[in-house]
Design a protein around this motif. Structure first.
Motif, short mmCIF file in Angstrom:
data_model
loop_
_atom_site.label_atom_id
_atom_site.label_comp_id
_atom_site.label_asym_id
_atom_site.label_seq_id
_atom_site.Cartn_x
_atom_site.Cartn_y
_atom_site.Cartn_z
N ALA A 141 -27.40 9.25 -30.51
CA ALA A 141 -26.06 9.10 -29.95
C ALA A 141 -25.34 10.44 -29.87
CB ALA A 141 -25.25 8.11 -30.79
N ALA A 142 -25.51 11.26 -30.88
CA ALA A 142 -24.88 12.58 -30.87
C ALA A 142 -25.46 13.45 -29.76
CB ALA A 142 -25.07 13.25 -32.22
N LEU A 143 -26.77 13.38 -29.56
CA LEU A 143 -27.42 14.14 -28.50
C LEU A 143 -26.97 13.64 -27.12
CD1 LEU A 143 -31.03 14.33 -29.98
CD2 LEU A 143 -29.31 16.15 -29.96
N VAL A 144 -26.89 12.33 -26.98
CA VAL A 144 -26.43 11.72 -25.73
C VAL A 144 -25.00 12.17 -25.41
CG1 VAL A 144 -25.61 9.53 -24.79
CG2 VAL A 144 -27.94 9.73 -25.62
N ALA A 145 -24.15 12.14 -26.43
CA ALA A 145 -22.76 12.53 -26.22
C ALA A 145 -22.67 13.96 -25.70
CB ALA A 145 -21.98 12.38 -27.52
N GLN A 146 -23.47 14.84 -26.28
CA GLN A 146 -23.43 16.23 -25.82
C GLN A 146 -23.93 16.36 -24.39
OE1 GLN A 146 -21.95 18.83 -27.64
NE2 GLN A 146 -22.05 19.58 -25.53
N ARG A 147 -24.94 15.57 -24.03
CA ARG A 147 -25.45 15.62 -22.65
C ARG A 147 -24.39 15.12 -21.67
NH1 ARG A 147 -30.52 13.86 -24.91
NH2 ARG A 147 -30.20 11.71 -24.23
N LEU A 148 -23.65 14.10 -22.05
CA LEU A 148 -22.60 13.60 -21.16
C LEU A 148 -21.45 14.59 -21.05
CD1 LEU A 148 -22.59 9.81 -22.10
CD2 LEU A 148 -23.34 10.84 -19.96
N VAL A 149 -21.14 15.27 -22.13
CA VAL A 149 -20.13 16.33 -22.07
C VAL A 149 -20.58 17.42 -21.11
CG1 VAL A 149 -19.01 18.18 -23.37
CG2 VAL A 149 -19.17 15.89 -24.37
N ASP A 150 -21.84 17.83 -21.24
CA ASP A 150 -22.39 18.88 -20.37
C ASP A 150 -22.44 18.44 -18.91
OD1 ASP A 150 -22.73 20.41 -22.63
OD2 ASP A 150 -24.88 19.98 -22.84
N ALA A 151 -22.57 17.13 -18.68
CA ALA A 151 -22.60 16.59 -17.32
C ALA A 151 -21.21 16.54 -16.69
CB ALA A 151 -23.21 15.20 -17.31
N LYS A 152 -20.19 16.86 -17.51
CA LYS A 152 -18.80 16.91 -17.04
C LYS A 152 -18.30 15.54 -16.57
CE LYS A 152 -19.08 21.82 -15.86
NZ LYS A 152 -18.65 22.17 -17.22
N VAL A 153 -18.59 14.52 -17.35
CA VAL A 153 -18.03 13.20 -17.06
C VAL A 153 -16.54 13.22 -17.39
CG1 VAL A 153 -20.20 12.00 -17.48
CG2 VAL A 153 -18.58 12.29 -19.36
N VAL A 154 -15.78 12.39 -16.70
CA VAL A 154 -14.33 12.34 -16.96
C VAL A 154 -14.00 11.28 -18.01
CG1 VAL A 154 -13.86 13.10 -14.61
CG2 VAL A 154 -13.81 10.66 -15.14
N ALA A 155 -14.93 10.36 -18.26
CA ALA A 155 -14.72 9.32 -19.26
C ALA A 155 -16.08 8.74 -19.62
CB ALA A 155 -13.81 8.21 -18.73
N VAL A 156 -16.14 8.07 -20.78
CA VAL A 156 -17.40 7.48 -21.26
C VAL A 156 -17.16 6.04 -21.68
CG1 VAL A 156 -19.19 7.56 -23.04
CG2 VAL A 156 -18.37 9.67 -22.01
N ILE A 157 -18.09 5.17 -21.30
CA ILE A 157 -18.14 3.79 -21.78
C ILE A 157 -19.28 3.71 -22.79
CG2 ILE A 157 -18.57 1.38 -21.13
CD1 ILE A 157 -17.73 2.28 -18.23
N GLY A 158 -18.99 3.23 -24.01
CA GLY A 158 -20.05 3.09 -25.01
C GLY A 158 -19.57 3.51 -26.38
N TYR A 187 -17.03 13.44 -28.32
CA TYR A 187 -16.15 13.21 -27.17
C TYR A 187 -14.73 13.66 -27.48
CZ TYR A 187 -19.99 10.28 -25.46
OH TYR A 187 -21.21 9.83 -25.03
N ASP A 188 -14.29 13.43 -28.71
CA ASP A 188 -12.94 13.84 -29.09
C ASP A 188 -12.80 15.36 -29.05
OD1 ASP A 188 -10.23 13.30 -30.43
OD2 ASP A 188 -11.20 14.64 -31.87
N GLU A 189 -13.79 16.04 -29.60
CA GLU A 189 -13.75 17.50 -29.60
C GLU A 189 -13.76 18.06 -28.18
OE1 GLU A 189 -16.36 21.28 -31.36
OE2 GLU A 189 -16.68 19.24 -32.13
N ALA A 190 -14.46 17.37 -27.28
CA ALA A 190 -14.54 17.82 -25.88
C ALA A 190 -13.34 17.36 -25.06
CB ALA A 190 -15.83 17.30 -25.24
N GLY A 191 -12.49 16.51 -25.64
CA GLY A 191 -11.30 16.04 -24.94
C GLY A 191 -11.59 15.02 -23.86
N ILE A 192 -12.59 14.15 -24.07
CA ILE A 192 -13.00 13.18 -23.05
C ILE A 192 -12.54 11.78 -23.43
CG2 ILE A 192 -15.00 12.05 -21.99
CD1 ILE A 192 -16.45 14.71 -22.11
N LEU A 193 -11.98 11.06 -22.46
CA LEU A 193 -11.60 9.66 -22.67
C LEU A 193 -12.84 8.84 -23.02
CD1 LEU A 193 -9.41 7.42 -22.48
CD2 LEU A 193 -10.08 7.14 -20.09
N HIS A 194 -12.72 8.02 -24.07
CA HIS A 194 -13.87 7.28 -24.59
C HIS A 194 -13.44 5.84 -24.85
CE1 HIS A 194 -16.93 6.83 -28.17
NE2 HIS A 194 -17.28 6.12 -27.11
N VAL A 195 -14.08 4.90 -24.18
CA VAL A 195 -13.75 3.47 -24.34
C VAL A 195 -15.02 2.73 -24.74
CG1 VAL A 195 -12.78 1.41 -23.27
CG2 VAL A 195 -11.98 3.68 -22.53
#
Length: 382
Positions: free
Chosen positions: A84-101, A115-123
């Protein structure tokens, strides 16, 4: 004149790539989907993917969000915290504007910190561990309901609907299951129930005979298991193999048809499950339309509440983007917390969120598995 035309042509040639680059930079609106696409919880992860893809296609058919196409970026965490931590970093690197999960709280917890450290909306659609929203993350929300509310419901169900006095509670040491067990135990004791058995299993085990033997010796009115469906199914099967006549109740992570497949229909029948309502039992026009659209696209019904919760998370994010006219996570989080009220959700009205990001209100039902292996609403509710 020829020189002027040549100069104009040169300017157009030079500017066009710049304009094209600007258009490309605007690009798609990327929304991440983190879930267990493989492993014990793959049933839920693949359901996430189907449900959210359905809505992404519908949104894009109508022109997208803010005149931009939505792109769903899917990552598999297998329900594992390290992944999950690796996935989160990949999604941050992909420049998503929000994450579901993610699906399970054990995976959501480490991902939420990234996600919090990267400043990404997370639901999260399904991670119900109470402590997840006690970290002060300003961009973390959930559309599901908390374990302490389910724990209260479960204790009331065992006492009022089942008439139990002597109860047992068992978890699997995961973030979600242990939290639900602790809340249920607290409320049960406050209601005067005798919690005569409280223990945990190792989810990596496949033989639960020793703990089942201990449970059988206590003489419980009901045993409440708060872990996941894979282990829940084995517990039901092995309990029946031992000839035990235990009354089983289970938490919302066992609200899964695969529980019945693992246990066998005859062993699962009569098991109670406390959970958010299944899609087929949510009596709102938005829910009925979602179920109809899902069946039309996939030729099957959305049998898991978590699939519809994932779709709910997407709708919440997309509505915030449209209304706030922004893809900035800080703007979107502020809109959700301060302005989004009484949204007509798929899972019932979304009243809003508290200052921690927890959805207001609570909706739980008790189900019983019938002789055909179907989850049906239990006639007695607390």
């Amino acid at each position: 004149m020829l020189k002027k035309l040549a100069l104009l042509f040169l300017v157009i040639v030079l500017v066009m790539p710049v304009l094209a680059g600007c258009k490309k930079e605007a690009g798609t609106i990327k929304i991440g989907l983190e879930g267990p696409m493989t492993g014990d919880y793959a049933y839920e992860g693949k359901g996430f993917e189907k449900a959210v893809n359905l809505l992404v296609e519908q949104v894009n058919e109508k022109g997208g969000l803010l005149d931009r196409e939505v792109e769903l970026v899917i990552e598999d965490d297998a329900g594992d915290p390290t992944q999950a931590a690796l996935v989160a970093q990949r999604l941050v690197d992909a420049k998503v504007v929000a994450v579901i999960g993610a699906y399970n709280s054990t995976a959501t917890e480490p991902a939420s910190e990234i996600y919090d450290e990267a400043g990404i909306l997370h639901v999260t659609p399904s991670s119900t561990a109470t402590r997840l929203t006690e970290k002060g993350f300003k961009r973390f929300f959930r559309v599901c309901f908390l374990d302490d509310r389910q724990g209260l419901f479960a204790a009331k169900f065992m006492k009022d609907a089942l008439g139990a006095q002597k109860v047992g509670i068992m978890h699997d040491n995961s973030t979600y299951a242990q939290g639900l067990a602790e809340h249920t135990k607290r409320y049960a004791e406050e209601m005067g129930l005798n919690v005569a058995f409280y223990d945990a299993i190792n989810p990596d085990d496949t033989d639960f005979t020793p703990v089942l033997t201990n449970i059988g010796a206590v003489g419980l009115d009901v045993i409440y298991f708060t872990g996941y469906h894979a282990q829940g199914g084995l517990l039901l099967k092995q309990s029946a193999d031992l000839g035990q006549a235990l009354t089983w109740a289970m938490g919302n992570a066992c609200n899964n048809p695969e529980l019945v497949q693992i246990a066998g229909v005859e062993n699962a029948a009569g098991t109670y499950v406390t959970t958010e309502p299944l899609p087929k039992d949510v009596d709102y026009p938005e829910a009925r339309q979602f179920v109809s659209d899902f069946e039309a696209k996939y030729g099957e019904s959305p049998d898991s509440v978590w699939w519809m919760m994932a779709a709910e998370a997407f709708n919440v994010i997309s509505y915030a983007i449209e209304q706030a006219e922004s893809t900035d996570s800080e703007v979107l989080a502020k809109f959700l917390r301060e302005e989004m009220k009484d949204f007509p959700g798929l899972t019932g009205p979304v009243l809003g969120w508290d200052e921690k990001g927890d959805r207001l209100g609570t909706i739980h039902l008790a189900y019983v598995i019938n002789e055909n292996g179907e989850f049906v609403v239990n006639p007695q509710q607390p």
